[in-house]
Design an enzyme around this catalytic site. Sequence first.
Site, PDB file in Angstrom:
ATOM      1  CD  GLU A 181      -2.945  -1.322   2.184  1.00 48.24           C
ATOM      2  OE1 GLU A 181      -3.094  -0.355   2.947  1.00 48.24           O
ATOM      3  OE2 GLU A 181      -3.569  -2.393   2.298  1.00 48.24           O
ATOM      4  CD  GLU A 385      -8.611  -7.205   9.458  1.00 53.47           C
ATOM      5  OE1 GLU A 385      -8.884  -6.655   8.389  1.00 53.47           O
ATOM      6  OE2 GLU A 385      -7.468  -7.688   9.693  1.00 53.47           O
ATOM      7  CG  HIS A 464      -9.042  -6.096   1.325  1.00 56.17           C
ATOM      8  ND1 HIS A 464      -9.252  -4.749   1.243  1.00 56.17           N
ATOM      9  CD2 HIS A 464      -9.837  -6.661   0.384  1.00 56.17           C
ATOM     10  CE1 HIS A 464     -10.145  -4.493   0.292  1.00 56.17           C
ATOM     11  NE2 HIS A 464     -10.521  -5.649  -0.237  1.00 56.17           N
ATOM     12  CD  GLU A 465      -5.484  -5.280   4.725  1.00 55.40           C
ATOM     13  OE1 GLU A 465      -6.136  -6.225   5.168  1.00 55.40           O
ATOM     14  OE2 GLU A 465      -6.008  -4.247   4.273  1.00 55.40           O
ATOM     15  CD  GLU A 483      -6.448  -3.318   0.353  1.00 54.32           C
ATOM     16  OE1 GLU A 483      -5.791  -4.031   1.128  1.00 54.32           O
ATOM     17  OE2 GLU A 483      -7.023  -2.275   0.734  1.00 54.32           O
ATOM     18  CD  GLU A 489      -7.897   0.556   2.803  1.00 55.82           C
ATOM     19  OE1 GLU A 489      -8.789   0.109   3.531  1.00 55.82           O
ATOM     20  OE2 GLU A 489      -6.814  -0.021   2.633  1.00 55.82           O
TER      21      GLU A 489
HETATM   22  C1  NOJ Z   1      -8.285  -2.750   5.540  1.00 57.43           C
HETATM   23  C2  NOJ Z   1      -9.071  -3.107   4.326  1.00 57.43           C
HETATM   24  O1  NOJ Z   1      -8.431  -2.707   3.149  1.00 57.43           O
HETATM   25  C3  NOJ Z   1     -10.443  -2.499   4.447  1.00 57.43           C
HETATM   26  O2  NOJ Z   1     -11.169  -2.725   3.274  1.00 57.43           O
HETATM   27  C4  NOJ Z   1     -11.120  -3.081   5.654  1.00 57.43           C
HETATM   28  O3  NOJ Z   1     -12.362  -2.467   5.826  1.00 57.43           O
HETATM   29  C5  NOJ Z   1     -10.290  -2.862   6.904  1.00 57.43           C
HETATM   30  N1  NOJ Z   1      -8.950  -3.299   6.705  1.00 57.43           N
HETATM   31  C6  NOJ Z   1     -10.863  -3.604   8.079  1.00 57.43           C
HETATM   32  O4  NOJ Z   1     -10.814  -4.982   7.864  1.00 57.43           O
HETATM   33 CA    CA Z   2      -5.965  -2.309   2.950  1.00 58.88          CA
END
Ligand code: NOJ
Ligand code: CA
Length: 687
Positions: A181, A385, A464-465, A483, A489
Site C-alpha cells: 500500500e 478480519e 485484503h492486505e 487488494e 480507502e
Molecule cells: C483494511 C481493508 O483494506 C479495508 O477494506 C477493511 O475495511 C479494513 N482493513 C478492516 O478490515
Molecule cells: Ca488495505
Amino acid sequence: MNRFRILGVLGALLFSFPALAQNSAPPATVLSPDGAIAVTVGADGEGHPVWTLSRKGKLLVSPSRLGFLLTDGLPLDRGFTVTGESRGSGDDTWEQPWGERRYVRDHYNELTVSYRQNADRGGRLLSVHFRLFDNGIGFRYELPEQPAFKTMHIAEELTEFRLTTNGTALWIPGGEFNRYEQLYSRTPIDAISTAHTPLTMMLEDGTHMVFHEAALVDYAGYWLKRADGLTFRTTLAPSSQGAKVVRDLPFATPWRTIRLADDAAGIVENDLELNLNEPNKLGDVSWVKPGRYIGIWWGMISGKWTWATGPNHGATTERAKQHIDFARKHHFSGVLVEGWNKGWDGDWFGTGFDYSFTQPTTDFDIKAVTDYARKQGVTLIGHHETGGNIANYEAQLDDAMKFYASLGVTKVKTGYVADAGGIIAPGDKPGEVRMEWHDGQRQVQHHLKVVETAAKYHISIDAHEPVKDTGLRRTYPNWIDREGARGMEYNAWGKFNNPPGHEANLVYTRMLSGPMDFTPGVLSLQGSNGVPLASTLAKQLGLYLAIYSPIQMAADFLENLEAHPRELDFIGTIPTDWSESHLIAGEVGRYAIFARKDRASETWFAGGVNDADARTVTLKLDFLAPGMTYLATIARDGEGATYETEARHRIAWETRKVTRDDTISLWLAPGGGAAIRLEPVKTAKKR
Ligand code: NOJ
Ligand code: CA
C-alpha cells in the site's frame, strides 16, 4: 526464416559468456514462436549458471547469474556443468471461467537446461526451465529428486538481471512496513532501490518490460533489489525460520516473468503469468459468480460508524436490511458487512487473538439478515478480519467457512491488517507464535489453505492486505479478488491521499498482476470530514473500466449514491465479467482508456482514468462489430472540471448513435476520466 527470427538469432549471438565451464555443453538458445525473443542459457568459466535475453536483435539482459544461497550447505551457484537440455513447444487456447477476456492463447517454445555441480561441491543437480512467448518470458528452477539432497533450506535466491539499457521505471519499495500500500515512484531505472513486483520499465529505446512472477506456491515472494548500476537481483521475503524457504525435493520454484512489448497495450493485454499457472484444479466452478456490490464499509473507513459495537456500530440488523433493499433496487448482487463478529470489537489495528469468526455481535442478527437477503435475491458478502493473526484464524477456518456457507454466503473478504513482518503464525507448541511476512512462505501457504478450505464450501475469497497476485486465479478460480495496493480507502483518510495520477499508475503496475478490489464509486467525492478526493465525478465511473475486478463495489454511503441517480443507474449497468478487454488509448502512468465487451451480451463499454494533466484523446471505435449501430451513452468531464476545485463535480452526459467507423473525442480533466456504454441499437433499452 522471417525477419523476427533472424533478429532473434542475431540477438542470441550478441553475447558471449566470459569462458565456458570445463566439460560443459555449449550454451543453448531458444526463440519465442515469432522468433523475436531469444534466451541463451549455459555456464560460465567458473561454472555459474548464466542466461541472457535479447529481443528484436537487441541484448536486454547480458550474461546474468542464477543460483541459491543455502543456510545449511555450500551455495548452489558455482562449479556447475551443463549436462543436458530438453525442448518443447505448445499452442493451446483455454477458457477463463470469468475474467477480462474469455479465451486465452498459450503459445510458447521452451528449453530446460540441466546442470550438475562438481563432486567437491556436493554433486547436486539443478535445472532451469525457460518458456518463451511472443510477449514475454518465464523461467523457473527445478530441483529434481537426487540421492544426497533431500530438503533445500534457501537463504537467498540469486537470480540476476543485468540490464543493458537505462530508462524509466514505475515502482513501489519492497520490504517496507506498509506492504504493497504505497505510492508509486517514477524514476530512472538506475535509481530504483528495492522494488515490489510487478515492476514496470520503459527502456530508452521504447521497449516496455515488466518484472513479476507466476504461480507463487509454497515459496516466498521476491522483491527486486538493484545491486549496482543496472544490475538487479531477487531478494526473497523473510521468514522467522532462518531459511527463507524450506522445501523437500523434488520441487519447482515460481516462474520469474518478464513481459516484453513495444508499447503500453502490449504489457497490459498480456496473459503471460496466467499461462504459466496450472489449469483449474477445482472442476465445476459455476458457483463462482462475479457481481457488483455495496456495503456497510465506507461509514467505518471514513469514521462515521465503527466496526466495534456501541452507539455508532455499523453492522446492525436494520442497516444491513436497508442495504439489501438498496442493492435489489439498484442492481447490486452483494452486500458486504464488516464488523459483525465478536472479539474484533474496538481495535482496527488489533492482534486478533480474540476474534471469533462464528459469533455475531448481539445487535447483528445474521440469520435474519441472510434470510432477508435471500428473499430479495441478494447475497451477504462475509468478512474475516484477522488482524494478521493466522494462528487464531486457521484454528477456526473450517468452522468459519462452514458457518457462512450454512447462511448462504458465497463470497468472503479476508483481511490481514498488520505491518510488514507482523503476521502472527502458530509456533511449534501450543501458545507459541512466530512472526512472519505478508509475502513470506508461511503466509503464501496460508492463503492457499484459506482458498482451498473456502472452495470446499463453494465460497470465493477476496483477500485484503494479501500477498501479490501471481495468476493463481487460473488454478483456483474462487480466489476471485484481492487488494494489494492503495485502494479507495486512502481517500477517506486525507485530502488527495491518493494523488490524481495514482490509478493511472495502478493500471500499469499492480493491475498487471490481476484483479483488484479497489472499491470505486465514491460519487460524493468526499472522505472523512469532507476531505476531497483527487478525482472528478467522471473518473469515478471510469474506474470501473480502468481497474478490472470481477467484484466491483459502489463504495459511497447509500444517500450519496442516491443523490447521483444518473451515475448510479449507469454503474448498475456496468458488467463485471468480460469476453474481451483492450487498452485502446494509454501511456504508462499517464492515462488509460479500455474497451471491454460484456460477456453476457453484445454491449461494449469504454472508459478509464487520467492523471493530473488535462489531455484530449480520440477513441477509434473499430472494436465494434461491423454493420451494427450502437447507442453510445457518454459520461465525460464537464467543461472546466478539475480534481483541484469544486469543479471536480462537473460531469457532461451525451447520447448519440455510432458505428465502428466513428471516433469519439474525449477531453480528460486533470484527475479526470470517462465512461461510455455502447449498446447495439436493436437491443438498446429506453433509459
Ligand atoms: C483494511 C481493508 O483494506 C479495508 O477494506 C477493511 O475495511 C479494513 N482493513 C478492516 O478490515
Ligand atoms: Ca488495505
